[in-house]
Motif scaffolding. Structure first.
Motif, PDB file in Angstrom:
ATOM      1  N   SER A 120       0.821  -1.214   0.000  1.00 25.17           N
ATOM      2  CA  SER A 120       0.000   0.000   0.000  1.00 25.17           C
ATOM      3  C   SER A 120       0.851   1.257   0.000  1.00 25.17           C
ATOM      4  O   SER A 120       0.518   2.238  -0.667  1.00 25.17           O
ATOM      5  CB  SER A 120      -0.923   0.021   1.218  1.00 25.17           C
ATOM      6  OG  SER A 120      -1.810  -1.061   1.152  1.00 25.17           O
ATOM      7  N   ALA A 138       2.158   1.799  -3.400  1.00 26.19           N
ATOM      8  CA  ALA A 138       1.137   2.250  -4.353  1.00 26.19           C
ATOM      9  C   ALA A 138       0.584   3.623  -3.997  1.00 26.19           C
ATOM     10  O   ALA A 138      -0.054   4.272  -4.818  1.00 26.19           O
ATOM     11  CB  ALA A 138       0.006   1.225  -4.425  1.00 26.19           C
ATOM     12  N   GLY A 139       0.822   4.075  -2.775  1.00 22.78           N
ATOM     13  CA  GLY A 139       0.418   5.432  -2.399  1.00 22.78           C
ATOM     14  C   GLY A 139      -0.978   5.551  -1.824  1.00 22.78           C
ATOM     15  O   GLY A 139      -1.654   6.566  -1.992  1.00 22.78           O
ATOM     16  N   ARG A 140      -1.423   4.546  -1.135  1.00 25.11           N
ATOM     17  CA  ARG A 140      -2.759   4.585  -0.559  1.00 25.11           C
ATOM     18  C   ARG A 140      -2.851   5.611   0.555  1.00 25.11           C
ATOM     19  O   ARG A 140      -1.920   5.784   1.341  1.00 25.11           O
ATOM     20  CB  ARG A 140      -3.080   3.192  -0.010  1.00 25.11           C
ATOM     21  CG  ARG A 140      -4.519   3.029   0.302  1.00 25.11           C
ATOM     22  CD  ARG A 140      -4.824   1.619   0.787  1.00 25.11           C
ATOM     23  NE  ARG A 140      -6.228   1.386   0.572  1.00 25.11           N
ATOM     24  CZ  ARG A 140      -6.738   0.328  -0.028  1.00 25.11           C
ATOM     25  NH1 ARG A 140      -5.959  -0.635  -0.454  1.00 25.11           N
ATOM     26  NH2 ARG A 140      -8.027   0.221  -0.200  1.00 25.11           N
ATOM     27  N   ASP A 141      -3.994   6.312   0.626  1.00 23.41           N
ATOM     28  CA  ASP A 141      -4.276   7.271   1.698  1.00 23.41           C
ATOM     29  C   ASP A 141      -4.252   6.576   3.055  1.00 23.41           C
ATOM     30  O   ASP A 141      -4.665   5.441   3.164  1.00 23.41           O
ATOM     31  CB  ASP A 141      -5.707   7.813   1.500  1.00 23.41           C
ATOM     32  CG  ASP A 141      -5.692   9.272   1.100  1.00 23.41           C
ATOM     33  OD1 ASP A 141      -4.590   9.818   0.916  1.00 23.41           O
ATOM     34  OD2 ASP A 141      -6.783   9.854   0.979  1.00 23.41           O
ATOM     35  N   PRO A 147      -0.827   8.624  -6.403  1.00 18.28           N
ATOM     36  CA  PRO A 147      -1.012   7.215  -6.764  1.00 18.28           C
ATOM     37  C   PRO A 147      -1.159   7.002  -8.275  1.00 18.28           C
ATOM     38  O   PRO A 147      -0.557   6.082  -8.835  1.00 18.28           O
ATOM     39  CB  PRO A 147      -2.304   6.819  -6.052  1.00 18.28           C
ATOM     40  CG  PRO A 147      -2.508   7.821  -4.990  1.00 18.28           C
ATOM     41  CD  PRO A 147      -1.767   9.064  -5.377  1.00 18.28           C
TER      42      PRO A 147
END
Ligand SMILES: Nc1ncnc2c1ncn2[C@@H]1O[C@H](COP(=O)(O)OP(=O)(O)OP(=O)(O)O)[C@@H](O)[C@H]1O
Ligand SMILES: [Mg+2]
Lengths: 257, 485
Positions: free
Chosen positions: A45, A48-51, A72
């Motif tokens: 995550s 991938a740059g998840r909040d 993302p």
């Protein structure tokens, strides 16, 4: 291709990744194994740059660029792909429409001409054929009502279409029957090449019979405690993660002494 | 890094691209509402006495309502709205130059419609769509009339219909929405200026889509159009309306009435894309859209289908309904209503089952973003004689952000035990997971929201005529547009 340096990350104030170091070169396949809750999906995550995932220390370089600075969608356009452990259903959004939007967003980002509907559809059919998958899914909404295995296969299909440079597969093999497992493995192997790299997160040595990794890493409690080749995976299957953890502790103690 | 919340905030600051004003010489009635004004409007249009009398009767009724309790207060409009000063409105505004044919239409007007994406020159318009263009109080042009006449289809402005087909107008005007129906219907009946008229004769399948494009241009006016569509036995017609208005700080009133009549075996499909100016993020300006739309399935096996995409207006108050009088008749209502900024919508339908084996379908999708409030209000009424009536209702709400609201007010009244009713409802927040999934595939946040919202509305969009489904989807994206970051 990818260089993770001393990565610390927390979720809701709780530190999950506690100093991950990992270097993945072009053309390599790395497997990450580790017990439940050790932080494997968290690592995916963060990449991938998840909040909601806060990086508190460390650095991630992707093709020499600071990955953590990118949005993302920018990461995706730059060639980072993640196959989700739990792919999401998007009701009413046709698979073709969705994947065409993704494909064209990426092409546009790379200064390539966008595909029209027919070109895109032709490409999708071609990829499905190579993967020995039925094209039924093209007529359906994204993952809507898909079985667990179908969702996982759909991730591989999307990966095949988008041709990423770095693919992170989060337990794509979990819950698959043997045929589906082959589909996944074939998809991954087809994409293997000197310019691509893969990070394969799995719990099962079984997958690694089909996708032979160059390296196997063991992630325990937010740290990589052991690295080896595919033999390590076999060993883990026999002795469990506790063994790897204890060995790592012993090694650490040994090196300190 | 921009977060979803930022985008949601940005959504509230979208641009309204139809907000320009056309500079053209116009003729106005002085502001105010009284019998003289009504006589003035009627005289301007050279109307017969019976119509003037009809207007005056409506005006007197409206006056009584106005003095008794004013506007209806039951709609759920949490922000309320300022008082409407009916005496400050000019009830008639028309371009000075009155063209006899398309060649004489003021080029400035043609340019206006071109800018709105509605070219009035026939060769430029989508093949297979005829357009009636209503500018403030009057129809300025109707395309493809000759072509339609060949099939016996009458498609013209309401004023023209009064002149050339008075018997049809007189027979059906007010037969579905009587002037006593409600406050705004009474007002419209008194002051309506123009609108479209359609008659499709027996057994004719109208060869093209018919459409009316409503444009409010002048300030301090309202638009009070009246549309009447009659499909004779076995006829079929698909009709579509679109609407826009300039950006202004003041609120403008739009109070239309639409009546549909379907005789035996006839089908009417009526689609609306409503994009009146919605006001700004503080709730300043925008159109007050108080509309009465109703269709009567008068004949057996008749069918009326309403599809609406409502994205504009500061306030939307509208309930396109069906009276299912003929046996085996069918009513449908498909709706997408989007409220952003400080828009308030109270919209839904009424399905009145009178005949045997009557069927109704209601599918509504409410989308709330910004500080918008979106209410579904629907009534399904099964009367005693309606043996084997069936209704299916589905209403779904989608929330974007946490400052908006979604509400549902369903009313069901069943007087016949053979009725079968199904009701489904859902409310969901736009999923962070869904958005991240899209982003991870390379799709930007705004496009992701558009995609997910379009997916949510799919069951309604597929009811729209092909030519407009794409438009509707684009409009929805624009309505949700904002800059990221
Ligand atoms: N959004 C979240 N909110 C709270 N805790 C979270 C969140 N995401 C992850 N965690 C916690 O972080 C830890 C690591 O979770 P993660 O999903 O990365 O583990 P994993 O190694 O992928 O496990 P598994 O093998 O079960 O998939 C767990 O304790 C989990 O509960
Ligand atoms: Mg996991």
């Amino acid at each position: 291709m990818l260089e993770i340096k001393n990565l610390h990350a927390s979720v809701e104030g709780k530190e999950i990744l506690k100093g991950v170091n990992l270097k993945v070169g072009a053309g390599e396949v790395h497997s990450i194994m580790g017990p439940n809750g050790s932080g494997k999906s968290t690592l995916a995550s963060v990449l991938a740059g998840r909040d909601g995932y806060e990086v508190t220390a460390g650095q991630v370089l992707y093709k020499g660029k600071d990955l953590l600075e990118m949005e993302p969608e920018e990461r995706a356009c730059e060639g980072v792909f993640m196959a989700f452990q739990y792919p999401v259903e998007i009701p009413g959004v046709g698979s073709v429409q969705f994947l065409t939007a993704a494909l064209n967003a990426i092409r546009k980002h790379r200064g390539k001409e966008e595909y029209d509907a027919l070109e895109a559809l032709t490409l999708f059919r071609e990829k499905l054929k190579i993967l020995h998958m039925s094209d039924d899914l093209l007529g359906r909404s994204v993952n809507e009502g898909f079985s667990g295995g179908e969702k996982k296969k759909n991730e591989i299909f999307q990966m095949a279409v988008l041709e990423p440079s770095l693919a992170v597969l989060d337990e794509t093999d979990s819950g698959l029957d043997i045929d589906a497992l082959k589909v996944v493995a074939d998809g991954v192997n087809a994409l293997r090449g000197p310019k691509r790299a893969m990070l394969v997160i799995t719990h099962y040595q079984r997958l690694l019979n089909y996708i032979v990794p160059d390296y196997v890493h063991v992630l325990v409690d937010g740290r990589i405690v052991k690295t080896g080749d595919k033999e390590l995976a076999l060993h883990l299957e026999e002795h469990g993660y506790t063994w790897a953890g204890e060995r790592a502790l012993a090694d650490a103690a040994g090196s300190k002494a | 890094m921009s977060t979803t919340q930022d985008t949601i905030e940005a959504l509230a600051q979208r641009e309204y691209k139809y907000g320009f004003v056309t500079d053209i010489e116009q003729e106005f009635a002085p502001p105010g509402l009284n019998e003289d004004i009504i006589r003035f409007i009627s005289a301007k249009k050279g109307e017969p006495d019976w119509l003037l009398e009809w207007r005056l009767k409506a005006y007197r009724h409206w006056t009584e309502l106005y003095e008794a309790k004013g506007e209806p207060q039951w709609a759920f409009l949490p922000y309320g709205y300022g008082p409407i000063d009916y005496q400050a409105i000019s009830y008639y505004a028309a371009p000075k130059q009155r063209p006899e044919s398309m060649d004489e239409v003021d080029p400035e007007l043609l340019r206006t419609y071109e800018k709105l994406g509605i070219p009035l020159e026939e060769q430029k318009w989508l093949a297979g769509v005829a357009v009636d263009a209503v500018f403030d109080s009057v129809s300025v042009a109707t395309t493809f009339k000759k072509e339609l006449e060949k099939h016996g289809v009458i498609f013209c402005s309401f004023s023209e219909a009064v002149r050339s087909h008075p018997e049809l107008v007189r027979k059906y005007l007010g037969s579905v929405v009587p002037h006593t129906d409600n406050f705004f219907a009474a007002l419209n009946s008194a002051v309506f200026s123009d609108g479209s008229f359609v008659y499709v004769p027996k057994g004719v399948r109208c060869p093209m889509e018919l459409s009316t494009y409503f444009r409010i241009n002048a300030a301090q006016t309202g638009q009070f159009e009246r549309t009447l569509i009659v499909a004779d036995e076995g006829a079929y017609v698909s009709y579509m309306e679109g609407c826009t208005a300039p950006m202004r700080d003041e609120n403008q009133l739009h109070a239309a009435v639409v009546e549909l009549v379907a005789l035996d075996d006839a089908t009417i499909k009526y689609s609306t894309i409503q994009n009146w100016y919605p006001g700004d993020e503080k709730g300043e300006g925008g159109i007050y859209n108080f509309v009465t739309k109703r269709g009567k399935c008068q004949g057996h096996n008749s069918r009326i289908s309403w599809t609406q995409v409502e994205t504009g207006s500061a306030i939307t108050w509208k309930y396109p309904s069906c009276i299912l009088q003929g046996d085996n008749s069918m009513g449908e209502f498909y709706s997408v209503a989007l409220t952003n900024l400080r828009q308030q919508a109270d919209t839904g339908t009424k399905m009145i089952h009178i005949g045997k084996n009557t069927k109704s379908t209601i599918v509504t999708k409410g989308i709330s973003a910004g500080q918008g409030h979106n209410s579904y209000r629907g009534m399904v009424k099964i009367l005693k004689g309606a043996e084997n009536a069936r209704n299916f209702t589905q209403c779904d709400s989608l929330l974007i952000g946490d400052r908006c609201g979604a509400h549902t007010f369903p009313y069901i009244e069943v007087k016949n035990k053979t009725a079968r009713m199904e009701h489904e409802a859902s409310t969901s927040k736009i999923g962070e997971d869904q958005m991240f999934y899209c982003q991870q595939r390379g799709i930007g946040l705004e496009d992701a929201i558009s995609l997910i919202v379009a997916g949510f509305c799919k069951e309604v969009f597929r009811e729209l005529p092909m030519e407009f489904a794409v438009e509707a989807q684009k409009l929805l994206s624009v309505s949700l547009e904002g800059s990221v970051g």
